[in-house]
Motif scaffolding. Structure first.
Motif, PDB file in Angstrom:
ATOM      1  N   LEU A 114       0.828  -1.205   0.000  1.00 32.50           N
ATOM      2  CA  LEU A 114       0.000   0.000   0.000  1.00 32.50           C
ATOM      3  C   LEU A 114       0.870   1.266   0.000  1.00 32.50           C
ATOM      4  O   LEU A 114       0.640   2.202  -0.756  1.00 32.50           O
ATOM      5  CB  LEU A 114      -0.929  -0.018   1.226  1.00 32.50           C
ATOM      6  N   THR A 115       1.902   1.235   0.859  1.00 31.54           N
ATOM      7  CA  THR A 115       2.797   2.399   0.931  1.00 31.54           C
ATOM      8  C   THR A 115       3.413   2.706  -0.422  1.00 31.54           C
ATOM      9  O   THR A 115       3.423   3.846  -0.875  1.00 31.54           O
ATOM     10  CB  THR A 115       3.957   2.129   1.935  1.00 31.54           C
ATOM     11  N   ILE A 120       4.003   5.901  -5.445  1.00 32.34           N
ATOM     12  CA  ILE A 120       4.040   5.960  -6.907  1.00 32.34           C
ATOM     13  C   ILE A 120       2.926   6.865  -7.430  1.00 32.34           C
ATOM     14  O   ILE A 120       3.126   7.683  -8.324  1.00 32.34           O
ATOM     15  CB  ILE A 120       3.921   4.542  -7.525  1.00 32.34           C
ATOM     16  N   GLU A 121       1.754   6.740  -6.803  1.00 31.48           N
ATOM     17  CA  GLU A 121       0.650   7.598  -7.219  1.00 31.48           C
ATOM     18  C   GLU A 121       0.981   9.066  -6.977  1.00 31.48           C
ATOM     19  O   GLU A 121       0.697   9.926  -7.794  1.00 31.48           O
ATOM     20  CB  GLU A 121      -0.624   7.254  -6.436  1.00 31.48           C
ATOM     21  N   HIS A 122       1.582   9.305  -5.833  1.00 30.24           N
ATOM     22  CA  HIS A 122       1.935  10.683  -5.496  1.00 30.24           C
ATOM     23  C   HIS A 122       2.923  11.252  -6.498  1.00 30.24           C
ATOM     24  O   HIS A 122       2.822  12.386  -6.942  1.00 30.24           O
ATOM     25  CB  HIS A 122       2.518  10.745  -4.083  1.00 30.24           C
ATOM     26  N   GLN A 123       3.878  10.393  -6.869  1.00 30.76           N
ATOM     27  CA  GLN A 123       4.885  10.849  -7.815  1.00 30.76           C
ATOM     28  C   GLN A 123       4.258  11.157  -9.176  1.00 30.76           C
ATOM     29  O   GLN A 123       4.591  12.150  -9.812  1.00 30.76           O
ATOM     30  CB  GLN A 123       5.952   9.779  -7.970  1.00 30.76           C
ATOM     31  N   LYS A 124       3.324  10.306  -9.552  1.00 37.33           N
ATOM     32  CA  LYS A 124       2.641  10.516 -10.821  1.00 37.33           C
ATOM     33  C   LYS A 124       1.918  11.869 -10.792  1.00 37.33           C
ATOM     34  O   LYS A 124       1.948  12.648 -11.747  1.00 37.33           O
ATOM     35  CB  LYS A 124       1.628   9.387 -11.034  1.00 37.33           C
ATOM     36  N   LEU A 125       1.300  12.107  -9.647  1.00 40.39           N
ATOM     37  CA  LEU A 125       0.547  13.339  -9.462  1.00 40.39           C
ATOM     38  C   LEU A 125       1.462  14.560  -9.548  1.00 40.39           C
ATOM     39  O   LEU A 125       1.141  15.562 -10.170  1.00 40.39           O
ATOM     40  CB  LEU A 125      -0.069  13.285  -8.073  1.00 40.39           C
ATOM     41  N   LEU A 126       2.626  14.430  -8.907  1.00 35.65           N
ATOM     42  CA  LEU A 126       3.583  15.537  -8.938  1.00 35.65           C
ATOM     43  C   LEU A 126       3.974  15.851 -10.367  1.00 35.65           C
ATOM     44  O   LEU A 126       4.031  16.998 -10.778  1.00 35.65           O
ATOM     45  CB  LEU A 126       4.845  15.174  -8.157  1.00 35.65           C
ATOM     46  N   TRP A 421      -0.890  13.055   1.548  1.00 36.49           N
ATOM     47  CA  TRP A 421      -0.944  11.613   1.713  1.00 36.49           C
ATOM     48  C   TRP A 421       0.323  11.035   2.330  1.00 36.49           C
ATOM     49  O   TRP A 421       0.652   9.872   2.131  1.00 36.49           O
ATOM     50  CB  TRP A 421      -1.276  10.926   0.386  1.00 36.49           C
ATOM     51  N   ASN A 422       1.047  11.842   3.046  1.00 36.42           N
ATOM     52  CA  ASN A 422       2.149  11.278   3.811  1.00 36.42           C
ATOM     53  C   ASN A 422       1.528  10.593   5.027  1.00 36.42           C
ATOM     54  O   ASN A 422       0.938  11.236   5.904  1.00 36.42           O
ATOM     55  CB  ASN A 422       3.108  12.383   4.236  1.00 36.42           C
ATOM     56  N   ILE A 423       1.644   9.273   5.041  1.00 30.51           N
ATOM     57  CA  ILE A 423       0.906   8.480   6.019  1.00 30.51           C
ATOM     58  C   ILE A 423       1.412   8.739   7.438  1.00 30.51           C
ATOM     59  O   ILE A 423       0.639   8.885   8.374  1.00 30.51           O
ATOM     60  CB  ILE A 423       1.007   6.971   5.663  1.00 30.51           C
ATOM     61  N   ILE A 441      -8.408   4.102   5.732  1.00 34.68           N
ATOM     62  CA  ILE A 441      -8.368   4.462   4.308  1.00 34.68           C
ATOM     63  C   ILE A 441      -9.072   3.393   3.494  1.00 34.68           C
ATOM     64  O   ILE A 441      -9.870   3.681   2.603  1.00 34.68           O
ATOM     65  CB  ILE A 441      -6.896   4.615   3.836  1.00 34.68           C
ATOM     66  N   ARG A 442      -8.813   2.138   3.873  1.00 34.80           N
ATOM     67  CA  ARG A 442      -9.443   1.029   3.166  1.00 34.80           C
ATOM     68  C   ARG A 442     -10.951   1.029   3.426  1.00 34.80           C
ATOM     69  O   ARG A 442     -11.756   0.923   2.514  1.00 34.80           O
ATOM     70  CB  ARG A 442      -8.813  -0.295   3.634  1.00 34.80           C
ATOM     71  N   LYS A 443     -11.298   1.206   4.724  1.00 35.67           N
ATOM     72  CA  LYS A 443     -12.714   1.169   5.095  1.00 35.67           C
ATOM     73  C   LYS A 443     -13.518   2.236   4.337  1.00 35.67           C
ATOM     74  O   LYS A 443     -14.584   1.962   3.798  1.00 35.67           O
ATOM     75  CB  LYS A 443     -12.826   1.390   6.605  1.00 35.67           C
TER      76      LYS A 443
END
Ligand SMILES: Nc1ncnc2c1ncn2[C@@H]1O[C@H](COP(=O)(O)OP(=O)(O)OP(=O)(O)O)[C@@H](O)[C@H]1O
Ligand SMILES: [Mg+2]
Length: 454
Positions: A114-115, A120-126, A421-423, A441-443
């Protein structure tokens, strides 16, 4: 097909390298390993690494030193530090030095998965944001006006050429489309820019008041005129005279104005002396003048005198591509004015803005953003911060009547957004541990939302 995500694992323990690599490969990543920092540095030029997972304690160069090197050579690679020594100190040190996150050995494969996905998603977003910003830079700007709409850009081009001339301009468009802003821009683009820009709001005055406002008066011209006064035409001198809401003036004043435009001179009320007119005249209206002419409310000859150069500003609903651009523009401006640091608008909120019909055009959007920036508690503007009128299919957030879990979901969403989204940080803010946060987050099926400005 999405491009492969490349991950480099650097750890001196083979078992760590191998197990990590096999888990991550299972998740579909392209994984390579290095057994020490030196080997990692050798592998760095091989490709564009999305992520480097670096062990903190290694013989030779340690993880933090390696991270420094990676940041020099591949600044776009995200580095996370792996440590078996879960001391706050080393973690903080690593984060301070620019690690994106740190993870503690031994790993729980599910957590890890998950981390990594989040990172990776965050990086894509950046990357998307960097792209968006570059796109924004390509936008067209004319003084305080921004737009990327082709009709608007044509208008901006037109303004730049006609500003040099002395021709009268008629600016038409619905309320809030930027008629005054554009008129000022014409003035600023013209050789008259250091001369006055004088506005006359024709709609707000009675006929006689408007007459003396425009032409001025001599002493004794009417009761109360105990002193001569110059009107706005005189005050504009060699500058620009902006006649706002020209569609609202009486037929008598239309006649007077026509004479001014034709003869380039006028008399003050009660005066005999002819005063020359040197200003450039720009008129604006949100009325349909052709219709007013048909109805006998506006003189056709004055219309043609004014309409030497004609500009029709399209309403915002016909150039929705300008909504994100204007939002960005107003955010920037109000951040400065309010001393705030609002970073952007959540995707769902942006969708609401895009769906709205904007009867009040850019002014309404500006006011809405201003208000949202006052009420928002976080760094992002969310749906609930917007005070959009109820439109079918666009429910507005309202806390009353919400269940506790809805409130919790909304709160967690905001904290995550605020902390990008820094956990670790989000969990700290929320006062819960990471596992609990992941579970929530999952719930609530929370997903990272693209933001306009990150
Ligand atoms: N293209 C634009 N870029 C940036 N801001 C804009 C733009 N268009 C309008 N605005 C914003 O909207 C506000 C209203 O614009 P303006 O006063 O020029 O509208 P108007 O057409 O004269 O409206 P009205 O007919 O109601 O007088 C401006 O102060 C500005 O903040
Ligand atoms: Mg106006």
């Amino acid at each position: 097909m999405e491009p492969k995500v490349n991950i480099l694992i650097v750890d001196d323990e083979e078992i760590v390298r191998e197990s990590l690599a096999s888990w991550l490969e299972e998740d579909g990543y392209e994984v390579k390993v290095a057994e020490n920092a030196a080997r990692a540095l050798e592998r760095l030029p091989e490709k564009e690494w999305n992520l480097a997972m670096v062990d903190l304690k290694m013989p030779g160069m340690d993880g933090i030193e390696l991270m420094d090197e990676i940041r020099k050579i591949k600044p776009e690679t995200i580095v996370i530090i792996m440590t078996a020594y879960a001391t706050v100190d080393t973690a903080v040190q690593a984060m301070k030095k620019g690690a994106y996150d740190y993870i503690v050995k031994p790993f729980n494969p599910e957590d890890l998965s998950l981390t990594i996905r989040k990172i990776i998603e965050h990086q894509k977003l950046l990357k998307e944001n960097i792209y968006l910003r570059k796109e924004l830079k390509k936008q067209y700007r004319l003084h305080d006006m921004v737009s990327k709409n082709h009709k608007m850009i044509e208008i901006f081009e037109l303004v730049k050429t006609v500003a040099k001339s002395n021709s009268t301009v008629l600016v038409q468009g619905e309320s809030g489309t930027g008629k005054e802003l554009l008129s000022r821009a014409i003035h600023m683009e013209s050789p008259r820019k250091d001369e006055p820009f004088v506005t006359v709001s024709c709609a707000s005055l009675t006929e006689s008041l408007l007459e003396s406002e425009l032409f001025g008066y001599e002493k004794g011209a009417f009761t109360g005129a105990d002193q001569a006064r110059s009107g706005k035409i005189e005050l504009a001198k060699d500058g620009t005279l902006f006649l706002d809401e020209i569609g609202d003036i009486s037929l008598k004043l239309q006649m007077d104005l026509l004479r001014v435009l034709e003869e380039k001179e006028f008399r003050r009320v009660g005066g005999t002396q002819l005063i020359p007119v040197n200003s450039r005249i720009i008129a604006a209206t949100n009325r349909d003048l052709t219709k007013a002419i048909e109805e006998g409310k506006f003189r056709e000859d004055l219309y043609y005198r004014l309409n030497v150069i004609s500009v029709l500003l399209p309403p915002l609903r016909e150039r929705k591509e300008d909504v994100p651009l204007l939002v960005e523009h107003f955010l920037e401006r109000f951040n400065i004015e309010m001393g705030k640091n609002v970073e952007g608008v959540a995707e769902s909120a942006m969708r609401m803005l895009m769906d709205y019909s904007w009867p009040g055009n850019a002014r309404e959007l500006r006011n809405m953003i201003e208000r949202a920036m006052v009420v928002t508690k976080g760094r992002m503007i969310l749906d609930a911060d917007l005070s959009l009128p109820q439109t079918p299919g666009v429910p507005l957030s309202n806390n009353r009547g919400k269940s506790l879990s809805e409130m919790e979901k909304e709160h967690i969403r905001r904290v995550l957004l605020d902390n990008r989204w820094n956990i670790i940080r989000s969990a700290q803010v929320l006062g819960i541990d990471r596992v609990t946060l992941y579970n929530k987050i999952r719930k609530y099926e929370l997903k990272k939302e693209p933001v306009l400005n990150s």
